[in-house]
Design a protein around this motif. Sequence first.
Motif: not given
Length: 315
Positions: A163, A142, A104, A113-114, A100, A110
Amino acid sequence: MEDNLNALTVLGFEGAFNLPVWVGQRQRLFEKYGLEVGLEYVKGSVDMINRMTSGSAQVALTSVDNVLAYRAGQGETADGSAPDLVAFMGGDHGFLSLMTKPEVASVSQLRGKCLSVDALTTGFAFVLREILVANHVALTDVTFDAAGGTGNRYRALVAGKHDGTLVRAPFERLAERHGFNVLVRGSALFPDYLGTVGAVMQSWASTNQDQLIGFILAYREALNWIFDASNHEAAVEILRTGFAELTDDEARAVLDDLMDPNDGLIHDMSIPDAGLDQVSRIRDAHAPVSTYESRRDCVDLRYLELAQSSTRWAR
């Protein structure tokens, strides 16, 4: 050494687990068995399946989950199916790490996040989902983005496009140098996991048995060479040639990972039942249709067994 060599195109993904192929090429082991082996990296699993089914390549070094998925018609090509595809040898246990961005620091962070995967429903995508579930992160919290093979995902991660992602050796060490975090190592959560296998179309294998057995025997000789302590410095040099960013110490650490008796390259090239079962269970936890009952159909060990019965196997 054979004069007339049969060309064999092997498809794979970027990673240190290709060391046996590189050794086989450098030591001219494939040539001993009448083969001229070329290793070509694919954009992702969809590209790999398309090339295998079209006949433009003969062997794939890929995740066994891909074999399960496409055998069951659950892939992401136009028709999602490759019923002729089988795994014929074991390669490794995955070498998976969840990486990550520096900010992060835990799986729980997460949320929102992507995360990038090769393809959304094949390969190691379900391992990533399983890690999230194990850490109480809902899949709806996510976003997943299909970004292709390991090398592509690593470069996209470092470029800030995602991410987090699952990477394979040695990309976790390269990413750490850039300040990225290893949140989870797959071997810690899934100790029996089966990663790479050798895969082939049954129709090709049945009419090219000698070539496939020759590939297996040469690959076995390459593994024996790698596990021979007298060759370790030469193996480090090959790894650094493949990944110029690695320092000597990092390359030695990667080699140690490859030789790990529990989590590394599979020296006897077997396909462990426990590993296949674990991949099947993870897939069935997330796929719409179970592949568990048909998991044995995706494996054909007759060529490995013929190679093992050869006097050349022990070399």
